[in-house]
Design a protein around this motif. Structure first.
Motif, PDB file in Angstrom:
ATOM      1  N   ARG A  64      44.247  69.956  49.080  1.00 33.49           N
ATOM      2  CA  ARG A  64      44.932  71.104  48.475  1.00 33.49           C
ATOM      3  C   ARG A  64      45.244  70.828  47.006  1.00 33.49           C
ATOM      4  NH1 ARG A  64      49.042  72.209  53.562  1.00 33.49           N
ATOM      5  NH2 ARG A  64      47.558  73.400  54.866  1.00 33.49           N
ATOM      6  N   LEU A  65      45.604  69.567  46.696  1.00 35.65           N
ATOM      7  CA  LEU A  65      45.805  69.194  45.297  1.00 35.65           C
ATOM      8  C   LEU A  65      44.502  69.341  44.517  1.00 35.65           C
ATOM      9  CD1 LEU A  65      47.217  67.876  42.863  1.00 35.65           C
ATOM     10  CD2 LEU A  65      46.692  65.643  43.875  1.00 35.65           C
ATOM     11  N   PHE A  66      43.399  68.888  45.103  1.00 30.28           N
ATOM     12  CA  PHE A  66      42.108  69.033  44.438  1.00 30.28           C
ATOM     13  C   PHE A  66      41.821  70.505  44.134  1.00 30.28           C
ATOM     14  CE2 PHE A  66      40.447  65.064  46.909  1.00 30.28           C
ATOM     15  CZ  PHE A  66      41.276  64.255  46.158  1.00 30.28           C
ATOM     16  N   ASP A  67      42.163  71.379  45.075  1.00 30.34           N
ATOM     17  CA  ASP A  67      42.016  72.820  44.861  1.00 30.34           C
ATOM     18  C   ASP A  67      42.811  73.283  43.641  1.00 30.34           C
ATOM     19  OD1 ASP A  67      40.265  74.317  46.371  1.00 30.34           O
ATOM     20  OD2 ASP A  67      41.691  74.778  47.953  1.00 30.34           O
ATOM     21  N   ARG A  68      44.069  72.833  43.578  1.00 30.72           N
ATOM     22  CA  ARG A  68      44.961  73.301  42.515  1.00 30.72           C
ATOM     23  C   ARG A  68      44.481  72.870  41.134  1.00 30.72           C
ATOM     24  NH1 ARG A  68      48.928  71.862  46.369  1.00 30.72           N
ATOM     25  NH2 ARG A  68      49.443  69.923  45.266  1.00 30.72           N
ATOM     26  N   VAL A  69      43.810  71.711  41.048  1.00 36.80           N
ATOM     27  CA  VAL A  69      43.358  71.238  39.741  1.00 36.80           C
ATOM     28  C   VAL A  69      41.936  71.694  39.430  1.00 36.80           C
ATOM     29  CG1 VAL A  69      44.897  69.257  39.835  1.00 36.80           C
ATOM     30  CG2 VAL A  69      42.537  68.996  40.624  1.00 36.80           C
ATOM     31  N   GLY A  70      41.369  72.546  40.282  1.00 39.63           N
ATOM     32  CA  GLY A  70      40.056  73.111  40.003  1.00 39.63           C
ATOM     33  C   GLY A  70      38.886  72.337  40.559  1.00 39.63           C
ATOM     34  N   GLY A  71      39.147  71.412  41.486  1.00 39.17           N
ATOM     35  CA  GLY A  71      38.071  70.630  42.070  1.00 39.17           C
ATOM     36  C   GLY A  71      37.343  71.390  43.171  1.00 39.17           C
ATOM     37  N   LEU A  72      36.049  71.122  43.305  1.00 43.00           N
ATOM     38  CA  LEU A  72      35.212  71.711  44.346  1.00 43.00           C
ATOM     39  C   LEU A  72      34.570  70.590  45.154  1.00 43.00           C
ATOM     40  CD1 LEU A  72      33.513  74.377  42.082  1.00 43.00           C
ATOM     41  CD2 LEU A  72      35.161  74.876  43.905  1.00 43.00           C
ATOM     42  N   PRO A 125      35.032  75.275  48.308  1.00 42.37           N
ATOM     43  CA  PRO A 125      36.432  74.995  47.953  1.00 42.37           C
ATOM     44  C   PRO A 125      36.875  73.634  48.493  1.00 42.37           C
ATOM     45  CG  PRO A 125      36.204  77.245  48.735  1.00 42.37           C
ATOM     46  CD  PRO A 125      34.881  76.578  48.991  1.00 42.37           C
ATOM     47  N   ALA A 126      37.645  72.919  47.707  1.00 47.36           N
ATOM     48  CA  ALA A 126      38.063  71.577  48.112  1.00 47.36           C
ATOM     49  C   ALA A 126      38.844  71.596  49.418  1.00 47.36           C
ATOM     50  CB  ALA A 126      38.906  70.943  47.000  1.00 47.36           C
ATOM     51  N   ARG A 127      39.619  72.646  49.658  1.00 48.82           N
ATOM     52  CA  ARG A 127      40.432  72.695  50.870  1.00 48.82           C
ATOM     53  C   ARG A 127      39.565  72.710  52.130  1.00 48.82           C
ATOM     54  NH1 ARG A 127      40.634  77.598  48.394  1.00 48.82           N
ATOM     55  NH2 ARG A 127      39.812  79.391  49.533  1.00 48.82           N
ATOM     56  N   ALA A 128      38.292  73.152  52.013  1.00 52.85           N
ATOM     57  CA  ALA A 128      37.412  73.164  53.181  1.00 52.85           C
ATOM     58  C   ALA A 128      37.128  71.756  53.675  1.00 52.85           C
ATOM     59  CB  ALA A 128      36.104  73.879  52.839  1.00 52.85           C
TER      60      ALA A 128
END
Length: 271
Positions: free
Chosen positions: A167-175, A256-259
């Motif tokens: 979820r952090l990766f998502d917030r910082v724009g990571g895929l 998406p990173a959250r996946a």
């Protein structure tokens, strides 16, 4: 090695300061080494002395043409930047000229989690690499990093931590680079030990000067093998880690990173 630390009492409004380390003798760098060993397992981390050497090289030698531009960034509550007990986190990585950014390691003190420290470290790292690329007259196409997903049979707490991380990766724009289990060397063993089990890692990319749509399966394969395997780990085609990371038919794609945080059973079913 355990980090003996007075709990850092954060509030939602408290300011976190981030800065780059340039003095290897700074007690905050020593504290970062202790946090590094506490937050990473032995099979995932290089010797801390290598990171200390890169800090020293930033100030005592001129960068080699085409060489990596390495950076160690620290975080602490405002007013406690000189207090090793208050170190909130660190991030370490490099700009690889002609390739992109590589975020090697990041860690946040347990007492400072869920307070935005991780996000601040990632954002500052991206800014530092953009400046480093500009100094070389280059663009910064992306920043890539690795993270170790728990085994399907790992305790629930491990999976909760992993989900929070993605979820952090998502917030910082990571895929997430779906379809790739990146096999890295096991640093808990001697590098010449052929029986050392590799460490499977998930890869994440933050597009910077290149749009997400440009990361086709072909380009992602080049990021993985042309960059990480060849430039970082010095693996070539024919080596087991190289060949097993991208087997025939592998078609990586960005999601998406959250996946990546979804827990699956050993049979691939959601649990």
């Amino acid at each position: 090695m355990q980090l003996q630390q007075t709990p850092v009492k954060f509030s939602a409004a408290q300011k976190v300061v981030v800065w780059e380390a340039f003095d290897v003798a700074d007690p905050m760098v020593t504290a970062a080494g202790k946090l590094y060993e506490k937050t990473l397992t032995a099979d995932e981390r290089i010797p801390w002395m290598w990171i200390e050497q890169s800090v020293q090289d930033r100030t005592k030698s001129k960068p080699r043409p085409g060489g990596w531009s390495r950076h160690l960034i620290l975080a602490a509550p405002e007013g406690r930047q000189d207090d090793p007990d208050a170190l909130a986190g660190y991030v370490y990585g490099a700009l690889l000229p002609g390739y992109g950014g590589y975020l090697c390691y990041v860690g946040v003190a347990e007492s400072a989690r869920r307070m935005g420290v991780g996000g601040r470290l990632y954002d500052q790292f991206f800014k530092v690499l953009r400046v480093a690329a500009g100094e070389l007259g280059e663009s910064l196409p992306f920043v890539v990093w690795e993270s170790h997903r728990p085994d399907p049979t790992a305790p629930a707490a491990d999976w909760e931590n992993w989900t929070a991380r993605t979820r952090l990766f998502d917030r910082v724009g990571g895929l997430w680079v779906d379809g790739v289990d990146f096999l890295s060397p096991n640093f808990a063993f001697d590098e010449e030990d052929d029986d050392a089990p590799p460490v499977p890692l998930q890869l994440f990319i933050k597009p910077m000067d290149v749009p997400e749509a440009a990361f086709t399966p072909e380009r992602l394969r080049d990021v993985v093998v042309g960059g990480l395997h060849r430039q970082v780990y010095r693996n070539e085609p024919g080596s087991p880690l190289y060949d097993r990371t991208l087997p025939p038919g592998c078609e990586p794609r960005l999601r998406p990173a959250r996946a990546a945080g979804v827990r699956k059973s050993e049979r691939g079913e959601l649990v």
